[in-house]
Design a protein around this motif. Structure first.
Motif, mmCIF file in Angstrom:
data_model
loop_
_atom_site.group_PDB
_atom_site.id
_atom_site.type_symbol
_atom_site.label_atom_id
_atom_site.label_comp_id
_atom_site.label_asym_id
_atom_site.label_seq_id
_atom_site.Cartn_x
_atom_site.Cartn_y
_atom_site.Cartn_z
ATOM 1 N N ASP A 293 -38.273 -41.576 38.391
ATOM 2 C CA ASP A 293 -38.548 -41.090 37.046
ATOM 3 C C ASP A 293 -39.823 -40.255 37.002
ATOM 4 O O ASP A 293 -40.347 -39.965 35.921
ATOM 5 N N ASP A 294 -40.315 -39.876 38.161
ATOM 6 C CA ASP A 294 -41.481 -39.002 38.295
ATOM 7 C C ASP A 294 -40.983 -37.564 38.444
ATOM 8 O O ASP A 294 -40.216 -37.271 39.370
ATOM 9 N N PRO A 295 -41.383 -36.639 37.560
ATOM 10 C CA PRO A 295 -40.902 -35.254 37.675
ATOM 11 C C PRO A 295 -41.169 -34.626 39.039
ATOM 12 O O PRO A 295 -40.368 -33.814 39.517
ATOM 13 N N ALA A 296 -42.287 -34.983 39.678
ATOM 14 C CA ALA A 296 -42.589 -34.427 41.000
ATOM 15 C C ALA A 296 -41.565 -34.880 42.026
ATOM 16 O O ALA A 296 -41.134 -34.101 42.887
ATOM 17 N N VAL A 297 -41.157 -36.139 41.946
ATOM 18 C CA VAL A 297 -40.144 -36.669 42.865
ATOM 19 C C VAL A 297 -38.794 -36.042 42.566
ATOM 20 O O VAL A 297 -38.065 -35.608 43.466
ATOM 21 N N ALA A 298 -38.445 -35.977 41.286
ATOM 22 C CA ALA A 298 -37.148 -35.427 40.896
ATOM 23 C C ALA A 298 -37.000 -33.967 41.297
ATOM 24 O O ALA A 298 -35.923 -33.530 41.723
ATOM 25 N N SER A 299 -38.082 -33.206 41.186
ATOM 26 C CA SER A 299 -38.010 -31.774 41.510
ATOM 27 C C SER A 299 -37.773 -31.525 42.985
ATOM 28 O O SER A 299 -37.274 -30.462 43.371
ATOM 29 N N LEU A 300 -38.110 -32.494 43.832
ATOM 30 C CA LEU A 300 -37.947 -32.329 45.276
ATOM 31 C C LEU A 300 -36.706 -33.029 45.820
ATOM 32 O O LEU A 300 -36.380 -32.883 47.002
ATOM 33 N N TYR A 301 -36.002 -33.778 44.973
ATOM 34 C CA TYR A 301 -34.909 -34.606 45.479
ATOM 35 C C TYR A 301 -33.834 -33.781 46.172
ATOM 36 O O TYR A 301 -33.410 -34.103 47.289
ATOM 37 N N ASP A 302 -33.381 -32.708 45.539
ATOM 38 C CA ASP A 302 -32.311 -31.902 46.138
ATOM 39 C C ASP A 302 -32.788 -31.140 47.364
ATOM 40 O O ASP A 302 -31.978 -30.782 48.227
ATOM 41 N N VAL A 303 -34.096 -30.891 47.442
ATOM 42 C CA VAL A 303 -34.638 -30.205 48.617
ATOM 43 C C VAL A 303 -34.462 -31.080 49.860
ATOM 44 O O VAL A 303 -34.055 -30.599 50.927
ATOM 45 N N PHE A 304 -34.743 -32.374 49.704
ATOM 46 C CA PHE A 304 -34.627 -33.289 50.840
ATOM 47 C C PHE A 304 -33.241 -33.915 50.963
ATOM 48 O O PHE A 304 -32.935 -34.572 51.962
ATOM 49 N N ASN A 305 -32.403 -33.699 49.953
ATOM 50 C CA ASN A 305 -31.050 -34.253 49.976
ATOM 51 C C ASN A 305 -30.046 -33.170 49.603
ATOM 52 O O ASN A 305 -29.374 -33.263 48.564
ATOM 53 N N PRO A 306 -29.914 -32.134 50.430
ATOM 54 C CA PRO A 306 -28.956 -31.064 50.135
ATOM 55 C C PRO A 306 -27.518 -31.536 50.333
ATOM 56 O O PRO A 306 -27.278 -32.657 50.808
ATOM 57 N N TRP A 307 -26.596 -30.674 49.967
ATOM 58 C CA TRP A 307 -25.169 -30.991 50.117
ATOM 59 C C TRP A 307 -24.872 -31.399 51.558
ATOM 60 O O TRP A 307 -25.331 -30.775 52.508
ATOM 61 N N ALA A 308 -24.100 -32.452 51.726
ATOM 62 C CA ALA A 308 -23.867 -33.036 53.045
ATOM 63 C C ALA A 308 -22.428 -33.555 53.123
ATOM 64 O O ALA A 308 -21.705 -33.539 52.124
ATOM 65 N N PRO A 309 -21.987 -34.031 54.307
ATOM 66 C CA PRO A 309 -20.619 -34.548 54.424
ATOM 67 C C PRO A 309 -20.283 -35.646 53.420
ATOM 68 O O PRO A 309 -19.130 -35.749 52.980
ATOM 69 N N CYS A 310 -21.263 -36.460 53.039
ATOM 70 C CA CYS A 310 -20.985 -37.498 52.036
ATOM 71 C C CYS A 310 -20.559 -36.871 50.715
ATOM 72 O O CYS A 310 -19.671 -37.408 50.010
ATOM 73 N N ASP A 311 -21.138 -35.729 50.352
ATOM 74 C CA ASP A 311 -20.776 -35.063 49.106
ATOM 75 C C ASP A 311 -19.366 -34.483 49.183
ATOM 76 O O ASP A 311 -18.618 -34.525 48.203
ATOM 77 N N ASP A 312 -19.001 -33.945 50.340
ATOM 78 C CA ASP A 312 -17.627 -33.457 50.511
ATOM 79 C C ASP A 312 -16.635 -34.602 50.329
ATOM 80 O O ASP A 312 -15.574 -34.431 49.713
ATOM 81 N N PHE A 313 -16.966 -35.769 50.874
ATOM 82 C CA PHE A 313 -16.101 -36.937 50.766
ATOM 83 C C PHE A 313 -15.866 -37.301 49.302
ATOM 84 O O PHE A 313 -14.715 -37.455 48.851
ATOM 85 N N TYR A 314 -16.948 -37.432 48.549
ATOM 86 C CA TYR A 314 -16.820 -37.831 47.151
ATOM 87 C C TYR A 314 -16.253 -36.714 46.282
ATOM 88 O O TYR A 314 -15.541 -36.987 45.302
ATOM 89 N N LEU A 315 -16.542 -35.461 46.621
ATOM 90 C CA LEU A 315 -16.029 -34.361 45.815
ATOM 91 C C LEU A 315 -14.504 -34.368 45.789
ATOM 92 O O LEU A 315 -13.888 -34.129 44.745
ATOM 93 N N GLY A 316 -13.884 -34.650 46.928
ATOM 94 C CA GLY A 316 -12.431 -34.706 46.965
ATOM 95 C C GLY A 316 -11.879 -35.760 46.030
ATOM 96 O O GLY A 316 -10.866 -35.544 45.350
ATOM 97 N N LEU A 317 -12.567 -36.914 45.948
ATOM 98 C CA LEU A 317 -12.129 -37.970 45.045
ATOM 99 C C LEU A 317 -12.298 -37.549 43.586
ATOM 100 O O LEU A 317 -11.418 -37.799 42.748
ATOM 101 N N VAL A 318 -13.427 -36.914 43.282
ATOM 102 C CA VAL A 318 -13.686 -36.492 41.906
ATOM 103 C C VAL A 318 -12.671 -35.443 41.462
ATOM 104 O O VAL A 318 -12.142 -35.503 40.347
ATOM 105 N N MET A 319 -12.380 -34.489 42.328
ATOM 106 C CA MET A 319 -11.460 -33.419 41.954
ATOM 107 C C MET A 319 -10.055 -33.950 41.687
ATOM 108 O O MET A 319 -9.292 -33.339 40.937
#
Length: 244
Positions: free
Chosen positions: A6-32
């Motif tokens: 809940d810290d804006p500094a942490v939130a602003s960097l989250y996607d930088v250190f956690n970019p799209w990855a195979p786990c996201d492809d896995f879940y994206l197929g389920l969501v779609m």
């Protein structure tokens, strides 16, 4: 309880250190494939906003207790229902064909009671025939032993500036808990954010006991994002479950 995300500094960097990855492809197929999907612990909403951008036209709800993370999500799109809270504050009776808990958020449930309550809420939120999907790190892989300052992670800001993320984890407790400090710094060593987090490591058999108590049955279990079977050394325990 203080939420480090809940810290804006942490939130602003989250996607930088956690970019799209195979786990996201896995879940994206389920969501779609799901007309209505709830992502509990959605963080910055990367999964759901990507699904919307890829053409998902149904109902998408992102739920997270960290307002700062949701502000990042809203800055990308308001074409998703972003809700601040968790499964204890936003109980749902049906309405969803899929409920996910991604990004190892399940490990932030530090007791059997918290995990069982969350799993029960996930089941309750499902339409008939709906699916629950989440993952937790396999304790057999002992990932926390590599969360040390001599295993830094490098990343790059959109403007090209390099960053480094380091972890310093304490030993695993008898309860399966690991507390660790994370520091993000720029190339000059200037600290940009610091968080202290605690995660719980649960074995697959114990997880199955919790699932059964919540009225869920495992339909698929994987050890990695390529859908390989779970082994003692697999990095993940990936669970797909439906109401029993």
């Amino acid at each position: 309880m203080h939420n480090p995300y809940d810290d804006p500094a942490v939130a602003s960097l989250y996607d930088v250190f956690n970019p799209w990855a195979p786990c996201d492809d896995f879940y994206l197929g389920l969501v779609m494939d799901a007309p209505a999907a709830l992502d509990a612990g959605c963080g910055t909403g990367l999964l759901l906003r990507t699904a919307r951008r890829r053409g998902h036209t149904g109902r998408l709800v992102g739920l997270d207790p960290a307002g700062a993370m949701l502000e990042v999500a809203r800055s990308h799109t308001r074409d998703v229902d972003w809700a601040c809270g968790d499964l204890s504050t936003h109980t749902r009776e049906g309405g969803f064909d899929l409920v996910t808990m991604t990004g190892h958020a399940f490990q932030e449930l530090l007791t059997d009671t918290a995990a069982l309550d969350a799993l029960t809420a996930m089941r309750t939120a499902l339409n008939p025939g709906g699916l629950v999907a989440f993952e937790t790190r396999n304790p057999g892989a002992r990932a926390w032993e590599r969360w040390t300052p001599d295993h830094p992670r490098a990343a790059t800001l959109p403007d090209g500036r390099p960053l480094t993320l380091t972890h310093d984890a304490r030993p695993l407790t008898p309860e399966g808990l690991v507390t660790f400090t994370s520091n993000a710094a720029d190339a000059d060593g200037r600290e940009l954010s610091t968080t202290v987090s605690t995660l719980r490591f649960v074995t697959a058999p114990h997880l199955d006991t919790l699932l059964a108590a919540a009225g869920l049955r495992v339909t698929h279990r994987y050890g990695d994002w390529d859908r390989t079977p779970l082994t003692p050394a697999s990095p993940e325990v990936i669970t797909l479950a439906r109401p029993a």
